[in-house]
Design a protein around this motif. Structure first.
Motif, PDB file in Angstrom:
ATOM      1  N   PRO A  85      11.448   9.620  10.557  1.00 47.17           N
ATOM      2  CA  PRO A  85      11.762   8.624   9.511  1.00 47.17           C
ATOM      3  C   PRO A  85      10.537   7.904   8.972  1.00 47.17           C
ATOM      4  O   PRO A  85      10.491   7.538   7.802  1.00 47.17           O
ATOM      5  N   SER A  86       9.503   7.709   9.789  1.00 46.72           N
ATOM      6  CA  SER A  86       8.324   6.996   9.308  1.00 46.72           C
ATOM      7  C   SER A  86       7.524   7.825   8.316  1.00 46.72           C
ATOM      8  O   SER A  86       6.725   7.285   7.572  1.00 46.72           O
ATOM      9  N   GLU A  87       7.740   9.146   8.272  1.00 44.12           N
ATOM     10  CA  GLU A  87       7.001   9.982   7.331  1.00 44.12           C
ATOM     11  C   GLU A  87       7.508   9.804   5.909  1.00 44.12           C
ATOM     12  O   GLU A  87       6.834  10.162   4.962  1.00 44.12           O
ATOM     13  N   ASN A  88       8.725   9.279   5.752  1.00 45.58           N
ATOM     14  CA  ASN A  88       9.295   9.112   4.419  1.00 45.58           C
ATOM     15  C   ASN A  88       8.897   7.798   3.768  1.00 45.58           C
ATOM     16  O   ASN A  88       9.310   7.506   2.666  1.00 45.58           O
ATOM     17  N   LEU A  89       8.115   6.982   4.450  1.00 50.12           N
ATOM     18  CA  LEU A  89       7.734   5.697   3.900  1.00 50.12           C
ATOM     19  C   LEU A  89       6.630   5.855   2.868  1.00 50.12           C
ATOM     20  O   LEU A  89       5.621   6.513   3.128  1.00 50.12           O
ATOM     21  N   THR A  90       6.824   5.295   1.718  1.00 56.27           N
ATOM     22  CA  THR A  90       5.796   5.287   0.700  1.00 56.27           C
ATOM     23  C   THR A  90       4.899   4.086   0.962  1.00 56.27           C
ATOM     24  O   THR A  90       5.391   2.988   1.175  1.00 56.27           O
ATOM     25  N   PRO A  91       3.585   4.269   0.965  1.00 57.82           N
ATOM     26  CA  PRO A  91       2.713   3.121   1.239  1.00 57.82           C
ATOM     27  C   PRO A  91       2.794   2.089   0.126  1.00 57.82           C
ATOM     28  O   PRO A  91       3.149   2.399  -1.010  1.00 57.82           O
ATOM     29  N   LEU A  92       2.448   0.859   0.465  1.00 56.89           N
ATOM     30  CA  LEU A  92       2.407  -0.201  -0.534  1.00 56.89           C
ATOM     31  C   LEU A  92       1.287   0.073  -1.523  1.00 56.89           C
ATOM     32  O   LEU A  92       0.269   0.670  -1.175  1.00 56.89           O
ATOM     33  N   LEU A  93       1.483  -0.372  -2.747  1.00 55.86           N
ATOM     34  CA  LEU A  93       0.418  -0.261  -3.736  1.00 55.86           C
ATOM     35  C   LEU A  93      -0.723  -1.198  -3.355  1.00 55.86           C
ATOM     36  O   LEU A  93      -0.481  -2.302  -2.855  1.00 55.86           O
ATOM     37  N   PRO A  94      -1.962  -0.799  -3.602  1.00 58.58           N
ATOM     38  CA  PRO A  94      -3.062  -1.759  -3.427  1.00 58.58           C
ATOM     39  C   PRO A  94      -2.844  -2.957  -4.339  1.00 58.58           C
ATOM     40  O   PRO A  94      -2.275  -2.827  -5.424  1.00 58.58           O
ATOM     41  N   THR A  95      -3.292  -4.122  -3.893  1.00 54.21           N
ATOM     42  CA  THR A  95      -3.003  -5.354  -4.631  1.00 54.21           C
ATOM     43  C   THR A  95      -3.539  -5.329  -6.064  1.00 54.21           C
ATOM     44  O   THR A  95      -2.948  -5.945  -6.947  1.00 54.21           O
ATOM     45  N   HIS A  96      -4.639  -4.611  -6.312  1.00 55.52           N
ATOM     46  CA  HIS A  96      -5.186  -4.614  -7.673  1.00 55.52           C
ATOM     47  C   HIS A  96      -4.343  -3.780  -8.642  1.00 55.52           C
ATOM     48  O   HIS A  96      -4.547  -3.844  -9.852  1.00 55.52           O
ATOM     49  N   LEU A  97      -3.371  -2.990  -8.135  1.00 55.11           N
ATOM     50  CA  LEU A  97      -2.487  -2.213  -9.005  1.00 55.11           C
ATOM     51  C   LEU A  97      -1.121  -2.864  -9.200  1.00 55.11           C
ATOM     52  O   LEU A  97      -0.303  -2.371  -9.957  1.00 55.11           O
ATOM     53  N   THR A  98      -0.873  -3.968  -8.505  1.00 53.00           N
ATOM     54  CA  THR A  98       0.443  -4.617  -8.567  1.00 53.00           C
ATOM     55  C   THR A  98       0.800  -5.054  -9.977  1.00 53.00           C
ATOM     56  O   THR A  98       1.903  -4.801 -10.461  1.00 53.00           O
ATOM     57  N   ALA A  99      -0.124  -5.720 -10.672  1.00 54.11           N
ATOM     58  CA  ALA A  99       0.166  -6.236 -12.019  1.00 54.11           C
ATOM     59  C   ALA A  99       0.524  -5.105 -12.972  1.00 54.11           C
ATOM     60  O   ALA A  99       1.477  -5.223 -13.754  1.00 54.11           O
ATOM     61  N   GLY A 100      -0.199  -3.997 -12.914  1.00 60.23           N
ATOM     62  CA  GLY A 100       0.099  -2.864 -13.792  1.00 60.23           C
ATOM     63  C   GLY A 100       1.466  -2.269 -13.525  1.00 60.23           C
ATOM     64  O   GLY A 100       2.191  -1.907 -14.453  1.00 60.23           O
ATOM     65  N   TYR A 101       1.821  -2.167 -12.252  1.00 56.29           N
ATOM     66  CA  TYR A 101       3.131  -1.601 -11.916  1.00 56.29           C
ATOM     67  C   TYR A 101       4.254  -2.516 -12.394  1.00 56.29           C
ATOM     68  O   TYR A 101       5.261  -2.051 -12.936  1.00 56.29           O
ATOM     69  N   LEU A 102       4.079  -3.829 -12.196  1.00 57.34           N
ATOM     70  CA  LEU A 102       5.095  -4.776 -12.648  1.00 57.34           C
ATOM     71  C   LEU A 102       5.245  -4.737 -14.167  1.00 57.34           C
ATOM     72  O   LEU A 102       6.352  -4.852 -14.693  1.00 57.34           O
ATOM     73  N   THR A 103       4.137  -4.562 -14.876  1.00 58.82           N
ATOM     74  CA  THR A 103       4.202  -4.434 -16.332  1.00 58.82           C
ATOM     75  C   THR A 103       5.019  -3.213 -16.722  1.00 58.82           C
ATOM     76  O   THR A 103       5.809  -3.247 -17.673  1.00 58.82           O
ATOM     77  N   ARG A 189       2.340 -14.385  -2.833  1.00 53.68           N
ATOM     78  CA  ARG A 189       1.949 -12.976  -2.706  1.00 53.68           C
ATOM     79  C   ARG A 189       3.082 -12.082  -3.166  1.00 53.68           C
ATOM     80  O   ARG A 189       4.245 -12.367  -2.937  1.00 53.68           O
ATOM     81  N   LEU A 190       2.720 -10.961  -3.775  1.00 50.02           N
ATOM     82  CA  LEU A 190       3.674  -9.921  -4.176  1.00 50.02           C
ATOM     83  C   LEU A 190       3.187  -8.588  -3.630  1.00 50.02           C
ATOM     84  O   LEU A 190       1.992  -8.302  -3.652  1.00 50.02           O
ATOM     85  N   TYR A 191       4.111  -7.795  -3.136  1.00 50.79           N
ATOM     86  CA  TYR A 191       3.805  -6.445  -2.679  1.00 50.79           C
ATOM     87  C   TYR A 191       4.799  -5.498  -3.326  1.00 50.79           C
ATOM     88  O   TYR A 191       5.991  -5.782  -3.366  1.00 50.79           O
ATOM     89  N   VAL A 192       4.299  -4.364  -3.801  1.00 50.94           N
ATOM     90  CA  VAL A 192       5.162  -3.369  -4.439  1.00 50.94           C
ATOM     91  C   VAL A 192       5.140  -2.107  -3.612  1.00 50.94           C
ATOM     92  O   VAL A 192       4.082  -1.610  -3.236  1.00 50.94           O
ATOM     93  N   ARG A 193       6.336  -1.586  -3.311  1.00 52.40           N
ATOM     94  CA  ARG A 193       6.471  -0.255  -2.702  1.00 52.40           C
ATOM     95  C   ARG A 193       7.065   0.640  -3.780  1.00 52.40           C
ATOM     96  O   ARG A 193       8.227   0.487  -4.137  1.00 52.40           O
ATOM     97  N   PRO A 194       6.257   1.573  -4.321  1.00 51.84           N
ATOM     98  CA  PRO A 194       6.768   2.444  -5.384  1.00 51.84           C
ATOM     99  C   PRO A 194       7.816   3.420  -4.841  1.00 51.84           C
ATOM    100  O   PRO A 194       7.940   3.579  -3.629  1.00 51.84           O
ATOM    101  N   PRO A 195       8.575   4.063  -5.726  1.00 46.94           N
ATOM    102  CA  PRO A 195       9.576   5.016  -5.236  1.00 46.94           C
ATOM    103  C   PRO A 195       8.916   6.174  -4.495  1.00 46.94           C
ATOM    104  O   PRO A 195       7.785   6.551  -4.788  1.00 46.94           O
ATOM    105  N   ALA A 196       9.641   6.717  -3.528  1.00 46.64           N
ATOM    106  CA  ALA A 196       9.102   7.823  -2.702  1.00 46.64           C
ATOM    107  C   ALA A 196       9.004   9.089  -3.534  1.00 46.64           C
ATOM    108  O   ALA A 196       9.701   9.300  -4.461  1.00 46.64           O
TER     109      ALA A 196
END
Length: 196
Positions: A85-103, A189-196
């Motif tokens: 199950p741990s292999e299916n985890l998508t890593p968190l986005l680096p903090t410098h990419l958070t704003a772009g993903y939210l946009t 703080r905000l953290y984004v986990r993108p879709p797997a």
């Protein structure tokens, strides 16, 4: 004549002392921030880790070592290896990419599908918002008022979307559209986990 050199020497020494103090203060802040990010990453990874059902207790075989269970990953009936199950985890986005993903979520009008709230020890509370594209947004600390309004809107079947976000003063602002209404939240703080 020697008195002429005293003032520049004293000014140079004072400037050097001031620069040294500023550099040391910045290094301390950088170390503290790096330590906080490491702790936050570990905490958020634990939050998203899939909960496995409890397995039955292992029985100790009474025969030789050949009867011990194999440590290799389990295989399905057709022989294909099942991922842990741990292999299916998508890593968190680096903090410098958070704003772009939210946009991207704002521009795409991606709706919020679920809100999870929690108040783990020492974290000051958090909210997790799941989006229709499979991504998740962790908001720390959580905003109970905004979360309650989002939960009510979702329970009534109203669409909830992220309308805008900005990074200000070391924190974040989030604006959500609740059908015809809006709600506003602040986060450290905000953290984004993108879709797997």
């Amino acid at each position: 004549m020697p008195n002429v050199y005293i003032v520049p020497v004293l000014l140079t020494a004072a400037c050097a002392a001031a620069v040294t103090t500023v550099v040391r203060r910045m290094a301390r802040r950088r170390r503290a921030r790096a330590g906080a990010e490491v702790w936050d990453q570990a905490f958020v990874d634990h939050l998203f880790r899939d909960r496995e059902p409890e397995r039955p207790a292992l029985t100790v075989p009474r025969h030789g070592r050949d009867d011990l269970p194999d440590d290799r990953p389990e295989s399905d009936e057709d022989g294909a290896r099942r991922p842990h199950p741990s292999e299916n985890l998508t890593p968190l986005l680096p903090t410098h990419l958070t704003a772009g993903y939210l946009t991207g979520l704002v521009v795409g009008g991606t709706p919020v599908t679920r809100v999870r709230t929690g108040s783990p020890a020492g974290a000051g509370g958090l909210d997790v918002l799941d989006f229709a594209d499979g991504s998740s947004l962790v908001v720390m600390p959580g905003d109970p008022e905004a979360t309650t309004l989002i939960e009510i809107a979702l329970s009534l079947g109203r669409p909830v979307r992220l309308l805008g976000t900005s990074e200000i003063g070391g924190g974040w602002t989030l604006t959500f559209g609740l059908d015809e209404d809006t709600t506003f939240a602040l986060a450290d703080r905000l953290y984004v986990r993108p879709p797997a």
